[in-house]
Design a protein around this motif. Structure first.
Motif, short mmCIF file in Angstrom:
data_model
loop_
_atom_site.label_atom_id
_atom_site.label_comp_id
_atom_site.label_asym_id
_atom_site.label_seq_id
_atom_site.Cartn_x
_atom_site.Cartn_y
_atom_site.Cartn_z
N SER A 1026 0.81 -1.22 0.00
CA SER A 1026 0.00 0.00 0.00
C SER A 1026 0.84 1.27 0.00
O SER A 1026 0.44 2.29 -0.56
CB SER A 1026 -0.91 0.03 1.23
OG SER A 1026 -1.84 -1.01 1.19
N ILE A 1027 2.01 1.22 0.67
CA ILE A 1027 2.77 2.47 0.85
C ILE A 1027 3.75 2.76 -0.29
O ILE A 1027 4.37 3.81 -0.30
CB ILE A 1027 3.53 2.46 2.20
CG1 ILE A 1027 4.57 1.33 2.24
CG2 ILE A 1027 2.56 2.36 3.37
CD1 ILE A 1027 5.47 1.36 3.46
N LYS A 1028 3.87 1.85 -1.25
CA LYS A 1028 4.83 2.09 -2.34
C LYS A 1028 4.54 3.41 -3.07
O LYS A 1028 5.46 4.20 -3.30
CB LYS A 1028 4.84 0.90 -3.30
CG LYS A 1028 5.60 -0.30 -2.74
CD LYS A 1028 5.53 -1.52 -3.65
CE LYS A 1028 6.27 -2.69 -3.01
NZ LYS A 1028 6.15 -3.93 -3.79
N PRO A 1029 3.28 3.72 -3.43
CA PRO A 1029 3.03 5.02 -4.08
C PRO A 1029 3.33 6.20 -3.17
O PRO A 1029 3.80 7.24 -3.62
CB PRO A 1029 1.53 4.98 -4.42
CG PRO A 1029 1.13 3.55 -4.32
CD PRO A 1029 2.04 2.92 -3.33
N GLN A 1034 6.50 13.09 -4.51
CA GLN A 1034 7.51 14.14 -4.59
C GLN A 1034 6.96 15.50 -4.16
O GLN A 1034 7.73 16.40 -3.84
CB GLN A 1034 8.04 14.25 -6.04
CG GLN A 1034 8.73 12.99 -6.55
CD GLN A 1034 9.96 12.61 -5.76
OE1 GLN A 1034 10.71 13.49 -5.32
NE2 GLN A 1034 10.18 11.32 -5.56
N ASP A 1035 5.59 15.68 -4.16
CA ASP A 1035 5.05 17.01 -3.82
C ASP A 1035 5.13 17.24 -2.31
O ASP A 1035 5.43 16.32 -1.54
CB ASP A 1035 3.59 17.14 -4.31
CG ASP A 1035 2.70 16.06 -3.75
OD1 ASP A 1035 2.73 15.86 -2.52
OD2 ASP A 1035 1.96 15.40 -4.53
N GLY A 1038 2.90 15.11 -0.10
CA GLY A 1038 3.36 13.72 -0.27
C GLY A 1038 4.63 13.45 0.51
O GLY A 1038 4.78 12.38 1.12
N VAL A 1039 5.56 14.40 0.52
CA VAL A 1039 6.84 14.22 1.25
C VAL A 1039 6.56 14.11 2.74
O VAL A 1039 7.14 13.26 3.43
CB VAL A 1039 7.80 15.39 0.95
CG1 VAL A 1039 9.00 15.36 1.88
CG2 VAL A 1039 8.26 15.35 -0.50
N ARG A 1040 5.66 14.96 3.27
CA ARG A 1040 5.32 14.89 4.69
C ARG A 1040 4.64 13.57 5.02
O ARG A 1040 4.94 12.94 6.03
CB ARG A 1040 4.38 16.08 5.04
CG ARG A 1040 3.89 16.09 6.49
CD ARG A 1040 5.04 16.20 7.48
NE ARG A 1040 4.62 15.87 8.84
CZ ARG A 1040 5.42 15.31 9.75
NH1 ARG A 1040 6.67 15.03 9.45
NH2 ARG A 1040 4.97 15.05 10.95
N GLN A 1041 3.73 13.16 4.14
CA GLN A 1041 3.02 11.89 4.35
C GLN A 1041 4.00 10.72 4.33
O GLN A 1041 3.90 9.79 5.13
CB GLN A 1041 1.94 11.69 3.27
CG GLN A 1041 0.95 10.57 3.58
CD GLN A 1041 0.21 10.78 4.89
OE1 GLN A 1041 -0.38 11.83 5.13
NE2 GLN A 1041 0.27 9.80 5.78
N ALA A 1042 4.99 10.81 3.41
CA ALA A 1042 6.01 9.75 3.32
C ALA A 1042 6.85 9.69 4.59
O ALA A 1042 7.24 8.62 5.06
CB ALA A 1042 6.92 10.00 2.10
N SER A 1043 7.13 10.87 5.19
CA SER A 1043 7.91 10.92 6.43
C SER A 1043 7.15 10.22 7.57
O SER A 1043 7.72 9.44 8.34
CB SER A 1043 8.19 12.38 6.79
OG SER A 1043 8.81 12.45 8.05
N VAL A 1044 5.83 10.51 7.68
CA VAL A 1044 4.99 9.86 8.70
C VAL A 1044 4.96 8.35 8.45
O VAL A 1044 5.04 7.54 9.38
CB VAL A 1044 3.56 10.45 8.68
CG1 VAL A 1044 2.64 9.68 9.62
CG2 VAL A 1044 3.59 11.93 9.05
#
Length: 1269
Positions: A1026-1029, A1034-1035, A1038-1044
């Motif tokens: 689920s988290i691969k996308p 890159q936006d 999205g970057v903040r969400q990826a950090s969490v």
């Protein structure tokens, strides 16, 4: 009387079958060699039934009638069915092949060598199948000779006589054994005479009086069962031979196809072997393993398990002192102490040990990670009998010496030498299993500290009167010259007459029979008949017992029976122990050699005559039996009774024979003066401790056994006539004073115990009020039962009776974990002796695990070839390697062959390398709280694949985290988690809760299931996908969400590995060491001393989130199923989810990214009910219902060639319809239900059901595609 017509030819198989069957007939028929009356039948054998017009022809029908005695009463339907199957096998499989091989040798057929050779090969193949079938059996059906054995043995008679050479017979060991058993039966011999087996396959030279044509004619007759044949009959025979030759040619063609080189066929890609990667970085013993090098591409146990254990040990992680200033300092987290069930010093690891240690180490590691002061104390048992036997054999093998040649002191030195060389082997094996024991506290039961405790325990119990001297019946091994405990007696069950090997006897000895004989009544012509399974013991009979209420023997009150071999008179005693309904209701009484008879002897004050010495030779008996070996006397007594006319009968008798597990000798009940422990009061206290809840036994279904033993406990014999062990600190007193009468060995008053001889002498002088100088002492030669030292193990290891810090801190212990099979022998004795000697229970809880069996539920046995060395599972072993272990064992050749077949069946390619972690995980997963575990090696291999999944997940996750990732200082929710982050953290918290509860309740399958499900089905299959996308965004958002997301991923990995650590210590350490730390300065150095996750910290479980995700996964699975149905392997399709209401629509919208990612869809569109009706869902969709709230519409239009798909499916539909029509036709035949076996009928019904389902799906797909056209 019935009349049986048979052929005169000695090799007519059909007639031979009928003749042998007639021998088993209760009313044998009149046999006529010749043709039956023409109007009755034309072939032989034929049976004309008396008082009836009925005629039976053919060997099967005649044989069946004769062996069943013509009865039509109640029969065993299953066995009858099996017999008919064997008759068919003999007639259709064996006889044609046997004739094709043997007839050319007899000159019946022209010799076509190629045909004969191929027939011989095929015959051996069929016999090979028969050999496997006979492996576990004595007879083909049931436990006695049946028509099946007669038919099949007759079918193989000619090959055994003329074609099967010794080498062939050697490869068919079970068939040969069974065939010899059959033809040596008296009834077979009466018909067949003595059978000479083939030495070399060669043409049979006819006797001088015979011509070739005569031989051929006779053989033709033999085959068909009649006189020289008519021209029509010979033509028929020629046709049969032609058919046979065609059959053989077909077989040859099949054989050639099999032998064709594989290059002619398109070779299949080979299955990828499990990779072996080794750790090659030089790491000094005890130094930390290199964790900076990149992880290998795949998991390999050899790489992962290298170097960690020695580092753990050197760092002191396994010591209770680790991280503590003082042991005596109170620990608010508590103390956990458990001692190992000490394995035998002679032992090597088996799966029972592996199970015990996997469970104990998991518990120990869990308590240690919880912050408790944790000690798991190792130790080893001196194993009196086992060790003495091993060293005696070694001495004899290497130096040709017995222990008596060396003397006691010299022999004990040899045992210590052996122990110092070989005795720590099992410790190395335990380390291989990852057992986190405190090796600095390792104890050996013969160490000075423990030996002093054993001596002290004996003296205290003796002075209290708990230990006493008595002459009673014991389990005696004549080979070992020692009494043995009940646990060392194997109970061999026999169904009837059986010949067993006995040490010291060249020929096998008969058991499983009941011999009846008569005692004459003194002063009359009467006799009383008694029966026994041990006829030689009648030489020690001192009474005959009958029931007081038995009317048959009331007149014998006060009468005496006369012993036939001496002038002894045997009183007739009346005792309620006699079973009136068994036999004649009269029982011979041998008080000195039978446990029941002993009690009768005590009640009636009978004479106790011991007729056996310690070596099994007869004493106190008349000539000619005096000095005979016991089982030689068995034959001699039987013959003497026959000679006197007092023998009545001998018949098969199911019985249990006691066999010494160490020496394989038959155990004899023997009267010996021994030391006993009075267990009555101690047993009551042990039972009360459980009743009052002070001691808990888990699982509680063992309570019944516990109370049964404790409430009916017998006194415990603790003497062993060995040299290796704790010599009993008791001395026999001789007083040099005429006023003191000499004592007897069995009189406890003349025995004294002492820590030294001086102390014992002073005690003796005080007892008899004489000066010390008048006392002479002789120390008892015997040693104590090994279970005595094991019984005080929980406190002797801490220096009892002396005070010590360890004794104060760690006694009583917390838990005793062991197998339920030693609940009485060890657990009960520890409880009794702990209460008696220390006033405290030795532990608060007892957890009893199940007994390990093989995948088929059979007990592990060397002779079955199913005993598995855990190290072979860890490192892997070839089939040849398994076979080699059997050759090194002490099995006889027949058992070796049988065991090899067992290994070949269960492990055709050997055992693959599974690794320690997979083995431990499998053992814990199997440990349900039952009595048995059926362990399948394939399942262990499955857990090795699980390790590989973990490995790949962590590798992927570390790449996703990135080089500079820094975890938060504390695992907590930030409030910014996505729905899938929130879900995986909820599942993680549930896993933490389930694991904690599982450890508390000793529910190991619950722990392994929750860990397995979290890692495999939730983290790997759902979350990581689920988290691969998200990770690739890159936006800004999205970057903040990826950090969490990365913080969530780290928490899952770190906590997931800690959950796993107690069960899989190696792989969890290897992967944990690669993760960054939350507190890099103060973090524990090893996962083994990192806190275990607790639900108080991980409290984010949400039932609502779990239910939402469960709905989402149902939708995902439905979409995936549709994609599979329409073969959309790579193509992504648009998906329209028709929802029943707006709440469901909102839920789909909320999880749309997860649904799209996990179902490999192009896009997800949530459509509510009304929108769906108004055309929001395009045409050309495949439809499936996900739930009552959601229907999936997968847009296929434009993605596939519909015309091509319809054409393909129409062809498939036609094929399916034809197959089903054919199957229905077969099943609708009138005799289908009667003739077709039930299993085949079940298979056919399942095929039909599957076909109907598949056909329905194909029709639906065609309709869907047509709508798109």
């Amino acid at each position: 009387m019935d009349t049986l017509y048979v052929s005169p030819h000695p090799d007519d198989l059909r007639s031979l079958l009928a003749l042998i069957a007639a021998e088993y007939c209760p009313s044998p028929p009149h046999v006529i060699t010749g043709d039956p009356p023409a109007h009755n039948a034309k072939s032989r054998p034929t049976l004309l039934l008396a008082n009836s017009d009925m005629v039976l022809t053919g060997p099967s029908a005649v044989g069946w009638y004769l062996t069943s005695g013509g009865k039509k009463g109640k029969r065993n339907v299953k066995e009858d069915s099996q017999v008919w199957q064997w008759l068919s096998f003999a007639e259709n499989e064996l006889i044609p092949l046997a004739c094709a091989v043997v007839f050319p040798l007899l000159g019946v057929m022209g010799v076509d060598k190629q045909l004969q050779h191929s027939s011989r090969v095929e015959l051996k193949r069929v016999l090979g199948i028969l050999d496997q079938t006979l492996q576990p059996r004595t007879y083909l059906v049931g436990e006695s000779i049946s028509l099946a054995d007669i038919a099949v043995s007759i079918a193989v008679l000619l090959p055994f006589k003329y074609a099967l050479e010794p080498s062939d017979r050697k490869s068919l060991i079970n068939v040969t054994r069974w065939f010899m058993t059959c033809i040596n039966q008296p009834k077979f011999q009466k018909v067949l005479g003595k059978i000479t087996l083939c030495e070399k396959m060669a043409p049979v030279v006819p006797k001088a009086s015979s011509t070739p044509s005569a031989t051929a004619t006779a053989a033709n007759s033999a085959a068909a069962g009649g006189p020289p044949k008519t021209e029509a009959q010979l033509k028929k025979e020629a046709k049969k031979r032609e058919k046979m030759e065609k059959f053989q040619q077909k077989k040859e063609m099949e054989q050639k196809k099999k032998q064709q080189p594989p290059s002619e066929k398109k070779s299949k890609p080979e299955k990828k072997e499990l990779g072996v990667i080794t750790y090659n970085i030089p790491t000094p013993d005890g130094e930390k393993k290199d964790v900076l090098s990149p992880l290998p591409d795949a998991y390999s146990p050899q790489y992962v398990e290298a170097a960690w254990y020695s580092w753990w040990e050197k760092e002191g992680f396994f010591k209770p002192e680790y991280g503590r200033k003082s042991l005596s300092e109170p620990n608010p987290r508590g103390i956990f102490m458990m001692c190992i069930p000490p394995p035998n010093v002679t032992g090597s690891l088996h799966l029972g040990h592996a199970l015990t240690n996997a469970i104990q180490d998991c518990l120990t590691r869990w308590h240690r990670m919880r912050g408790e002061t944790t000690l798991w104390n190792p130790g080893c048992d001196h194993a009196g009998i086992a060790t003495q036997v091993v060293v005696e054999k070694k001495l004899m093998r290497e130096r040709g010496l017995s222990r008596h040649d060396l003397g006691r002191e010299g022999f004990i030195q040899e045992v210590w030498k052996w122990k110092n060389e070989k005795g720590d082997r099992i410790y190395h094996q335990l380390k291989k299993l990852g057992s986190s024991l405190d090796w600095d506290r390792a104890c050996f039961t013969m160490d000075p500290k423990l030996s002093y405790a054993v001596q002290e325990a004996f003296i205290r119990l003796h002075e209290d009167g708990v230990i006493y001297r008595s002459k009673r019946l014991v389990n005696w091994s004549c080979t070992l010259n020692s009494a043995i405990s009940d646990i060392e007696v194997d109970k061999k069950e026999l169904t009837g007459r059986t010949l067993l090997p006995v040490p010291g006897y060249k020929e096998k000895v008969e058991f499983g029979v009941l011999v009846s004989f008569a005692y004459k009544i003194d002063g009359s012509d009467e006799e009383v008949i008694v029966a026994t399974t041990r006829i030689e013991t009648m030489l020690g009979d001192t009474a005959v017992a009958v029931h007081p209420s038995d009317p048959r023997y009331q007149h014998l009150k006060g009468k005496l029976a006369i012993h036939p071999f001496c002038d002894r008179r045997l009183p007739i005693v009346f005792d309620e122990f006699v079973d009136m309904s068994f036999g004649t209701g009269a029982v011979k009484i041998t008080p000195a050699h039978d446990h029941n008879d002993y009690e009768v002897g005590e009640r009636h004050k009978l004479e106790f005559i011991n007729i056996l010495d310690e070596n099994g030779f007869l004493i106190n008996v008349p000539a000619p039996f005096l000095g005979m070996k016991r089982f030689d006397a068995r034959k001699a007594v039987l013959q003497a009774l026959k000679d006197r006319g007092q023998f009545k009968e001998i018949k098969d008798n199911p019985m249990v024979v006691p066999v010494c597990s160490r020496s394989k000798d038959i155990v004899e009940p023997l009267l010996k003066p021994q030391w006993y422990v009075n267990c009555t009061d101690m047993g009551k206290q042990a039972a009360d401790a459980v009743r009052e809840g002070r001691l808990k036994i888990i699982p509680d279904h063992h309570l019944k056994t516990w109370f049964n033993w404790m409430d009916n406990i017998r006194d415990w014999c603790i003497s062993r006539q060995l040299w290796w062990g704790h010599r009993i600190p008791a001395y026999f007193i001789t007083v040099d004073d005429p006023s003191v009468k000499p004592g007897e060995d069995m009189d406890g008053h003349y025995w004294v115990s002492g820590r030294t001889e001086e102390e014992a002498r002073e005690k003796a002088a005080r007892r008899f009020s004489v000066p010390v100088e008048k006392i002479s002492l002789r120390q008892d030669e015997d040693v104590l039962d090994t279970w005595f030292s094991s019984g005080i193990f929980p406190f002797s290891i801490f220096g009892w009776p002396n005070e010590s810090e360890d004794l104060n801190v760690f006694y009583p212990g917390t838990l005793l974990e062991t197998g339920h099979d030693i609940l009485f022998f060890w657990v009960a004795r520890m409880v009794m002796m702990g209460i008696k000697l220390t006033g405290k229970l030795p532990f608060r809880e007892v957890y009893l695990h199940a007994v390990v069996r093989d995948a088929h539920g059979r007990k592990m046995s060397k002779s079955l070839g199913n005993v598995i060395d855990p190290l072979d599972v860890i490192t892997g072993i070839s089939l040849e390697g398994l076979h080699a272990q059997l050759i090194d064992s002490n099995l006889d050749p027949v058992e070796v062959e049988k065991a090899k077949q067992g290994q070949k069946s269960d492990y055709p390619s050997g055992i693959p390398e599974c690794g320690t972690d997979a083995l431990r995980f499998a053992l814990c997963a199997y440990t349900s709280q039952g009595r048995d575990i059926n362990l399948d090696v394939n399942r262990i291999l499955g857990y090795r694949h699980f390790c590989n999944k973990l490995w790949n997940a962590v590798k992927f996750a570390m790449k996703a985290l990135g080089e500079g990732f820094v975890p938060e200082k504390k695992a907590q929710l930030s409030g910014e988690e996505s729905v899938v982050d929130r879900w995986i953290l909820s599942r993680l918290c549930m896993a933490v809760t389930l694991c904690g509860a599982g450890f508390e309740a000793y529910d190991f399958p619950a722990i392994t299931t929750s860990i397995y499900n979290f890692w495999l089905y939730e983290l790997c299959d759902v979350y990581l996908e689920s988290i691969k996308p998200v990770l690739n965004s890159q936006d800004g958002d999205g970057v903040r969400q990826a950090s969490v997301c990365r913080q969530t991923l780290y928490t899952c990995l770190e906590v997931g590995l800690r959950l796993l650590s107690p069960i899989m210590p190696f792989v969890s350490e290897e992967l944990f060491q690669r993760l960054p730390r939350r507190h890099s300065e103060s973090s524990p150095p090893s996962i083994s001393v990192t806190p275990y996750p607790e639900s108080s910290e991980f409290c984010w479980h949400s039932e609502e989130v779990d239910q939402q995700m469960e709905f989402v996964m149902t939708v995902v699975r439905t979409i995936r199923s549709l994609r599979a149905d329409y073969n959309l392997t790579k193509t992504r399709a648009d998906c329209y989810l028709q929802c029943i209401d707006s709440d469901t629509g909102d839920l789909v919208q909320k999880y749309s990214l997860q649904i799209q990612t996990l179902s490999y869809s192009q896009s997800i569109h949530a459509v509510t009910g009304a929108d769906g009706d108004s055309g929001a869902i395009p045409e050309g969709c495949a439809v499936a219902i996900a739930s009552d709230r959601c229907t999936v519409h997968l847009l296929l239009k434009g993605l596939i060639d519909t015309e091509k798909e319809v054409a393909k499916l129409t062809t498939k539909k036609g094929d399916l319809e034809r197959q089903m029509e054919k199957l229905k036709e077969k099943m609708e035949k009138s005799d289908y239900k009667e003739k077709v076996p039930a299993k085949v009928q079940e298979t056919d019904a399942e095929k039909l059901r599957q076909g109907q389902t598949e056909l329905q799906k194909v029709k639906e797909a065609i309709e869907n595609f047509k709508k798109m056209m």
